[in-house]
Design a protein around this motif. Sequence first.
Motif, mmCIF file in Angstrom:
data_model
loop_
_atom_site.group_PDB
_atom_site.id
_atom_site.type_symbol
_atom_site.label_atom_id
_atom_site.label_comp_id
_atom_site.label_asym_id
_atom_site.label_seq_id
_atom_site.Cartn_x
_atom_site.Cartn_y
_atom_site.Cartn_z
ATOM 1 N N ASP A 185 0.830 -1.211 0.000
ATOM 2 C CA ASP A 185 0.000 0.000 0.000
ATOM 3 C C ASP A 185 0.865 1.262 0.000
ATOM 4 O O ASP A 185 0.593 2.218 -0.741
ATOM 5 N N ILE A 186 1.901 1.276 0.821
ATOM 6 C CA ILE A 186 2.778 2.453 0.902
ATOM 7 C C ILE A 186 3.499 2.677 -0.417
ATOM 8 O O ILE A 186 3.685 3.819 -0.854
ATOM 9 N N THR A 187 3.897 1.583 -1.071
ATOM 10 C CA THR A 187 4.587 1.721 -2.356
ATOM 11 C C THR A 187 3.720 2.462 -3.359
ATOM 12 O O THR A 187 4.184 3.357 -4.077
ATOM 13 N N PHE A 188 2.435 2.130 -3.421
ATOM 14 C CA PHE A 188 1.535 2.841 -4.324
ATOM 15 C C PHE A 188 1.347 4.299 -3.912
ATOM 16 O O PHE A 188 1.160 5.172 -4.763
ATOM 17 N N GLN A 189 1.398 4.561 -2.618
ATOM 18 C CA GLN A 189 1.204 5.934 -2.146
ATOM 19 C C GLN A 189 2.369 6.841 -2.533
ATOM 20 O O GLN A 189 2.163 8.028 -2.817
ATOM 21 N N VAL A 190 3.572 6.309 -2.555
ATOM 22 C CA VAL A 190 4.742 7.171 -2.757
ATOM 23 C C VAL A 190 5.365 7.036 -4.143
ATOM 24 O O VAL A 190 6.239 7.828 -4.498
ATOM 25 N N MET A 191 4.933 6.043 -4.940
ATOM 26 C CA MET A 191 5.517 5.861 -6.268
ATOM 27 C C MET A 191 4.419 5.650 -7.292
ATOM 28 O O MET A 191 3.396 5.017 -7.002
ATOM 29 N N ASP A 192 4.621 6.169 -8.477
ATOM 30 C CA ASP A 192 3.651 6.040 -9.557
ATOM 31 C C ASP A 192 3.990 4.799 -10.367
ATOM 32 O O ASP A 192 4.692 4.863 -11.381
ATOM 33 N N VAL A 193 3.507 3.644 -9.919
ATOM 34 C CA VAL A 193 3.784 2.370 -10.574
ATOM 35 C C VAL A 193 2.469 1.663 -10.871
ATOM 36 O O VAL A 193 1.427 1.989 -10.307
ATOM 37 N N ASP A 194 2.525 0.683 -11.776
ATOM 38 C CA ASP A 194 1.318 -0.063 -12.155
ATOM 39 C C ASP A 194 1.111 -1.309 -11.313
ATOM 40 O O ASP A 194 -0.022 -1.698 -11.029
ATOM 41 N N ARG A 195 2.225 -1.966 -10.913
ATOM 42 C CA ARG A 195 2.094 -3.219 -10.167
ATOM 43 C C ARG A 195 3.175 -3.288 -9.090
ATOM 44 O O ARG A 195 4.301 -2.816 -9.297
#
Length: 540
Positions: A185-195
């Motif tokens: 969840d944090i990865t999606f919050q701080v980085m603009d990635v697809d998966r």
Amino acid sequence: MRAFKLFATAGGQTIDLPGTGTVLVGRAATSDVPIYDPTISRRHAEVQLAASGVLVRDLGSSNGTFLNGARITEATASDGDVVTFGKVAFHVREVTPVRPTPAVESQGGFSMPAGATIVRPVPVPVEEEPLAAAPKARVSGAQPFKVEGASPEERRARALQLLLDISKELSRHQDVDKLLQRVVDITFQVMDVDRVSILMVEPTSKELIPRVSHTRLGEVAGGGGSRHVPRSIAQRAVDERLAILTDNAAADERFKGKSIVMQSVRSAMCAPLMGRGGTVLGIIYVDNLTATNSFSDDDLDFLIAFSGLAAVAIENSSLTDRLKREAVVLSNFQRYFAPNLAEQIVNQEGEVQLGGTKRPVVVFFSDIRGFTPMSEQMAPDDIARLLTEYFTEMVEIVFKHSGTLDKFMGDAIMALWGAPIAHEDDADRAMQAALEMQQVLAELNAKWESDGRQRINIGIGINFGEVFAGNIGSQQRLEYTVIGDAVNVASRLCSKAAPGDILVSEPFKDVLKNPPAFEALEAIELKGKAKAVPVYRVKR
């Protein structure tokens, strides 16, 4: 040669076939095409291009491989055919072949095709503090890293503060599964990635096992969603302890694995989760499906620092789980096992669990002769005092000889040798315990008589045989016990034993390595037994 591609009939997954070599299809994460369906075997089938279509070869799968509904061992599929692995079906389609891009230069010792961006491996520090790998300032390029600032210095300061905040957030989660979900969840919050996917290294097999995965659309696929992680990138990150960034995975000569093309990877980053002492706990993987050149060095540096924080949190959570487990084991078993045996059980992860198995054990019963009429003449406090002193001495003897205290039944003791941990000389240990019990009881009686107290006598019965041995209850409350005919025989021998007797069965006598002197008694009839059971008494 003609080119073909397999498309899942349910949509989503595709299988691209390289010009040469085979593609492994299976449920294992290390397969070229992982398919996480219960009807798929770990190594299910191989597919490869052939002159007239797609050669499909079953690898002895449990649920079979089918071509247009007919089960096959090996067959060639053509355009329009349907190939089914287990219950997962794929359409075979002929496609226009893609011409390879010629290599034009070499950088860092690796050939780089025209238009590709070279992978930049970054060694992950093992013993350094995670914050030492804080991201450098970004000066150009794409910006998937969501930290804004008027200058590179301001962005760096905000990134460092973000890492500190993340560290505090992760420290709140003690459950490993919830922690891994929070990392995604944090990865999606701080980085603009697809998966985003996290794979963990299985301690025994060292295989990468998918644990949690998300897509930008929020599709939670558990471990199954991690099938898009290219094996060539993931395995290199683990084997070489490297963080990897590729801006054009399909064109990058360093990662020529078939899964790169099959999973439609464009830009990707992968960092190992480094534990104490350089142990790789797993990997965190992110990618972008829509564009090349999506990530910069700053993004990789941030992923390295973030993975360091995540690894520390994962190790702490695992340690907490282990401590909780040890507390449960000790609280349930230290009353029944010798202290050294209880410690051994604690340290054998997975050795003692709910359920059980059939195994040969020594079953021991001892009982105070004439205790019921004797207790009727005694005060309750005197009975409690006598049993406490008696049980204390007897249990100490069981533990001394590495036995397991199964239970107290009124004034009787049931003990085991050979479960949950067996020794080659379990029968001799049980025999020595029985002899020592009679000797120690004689000393207790002498002491009690000198104090004007009641003396007691015990009978002992011992048998050897196969039983069901295991834990009954829940993870919070376990009772270790054995069930079977061997238990009934031992109990009956005990009931037949006169004061001071030690009666044993023939199976027990036969497995003793250093037997004492025995005398044969008359065989006894037991319920459920077609023949009388031979009985032997230890000579006094």
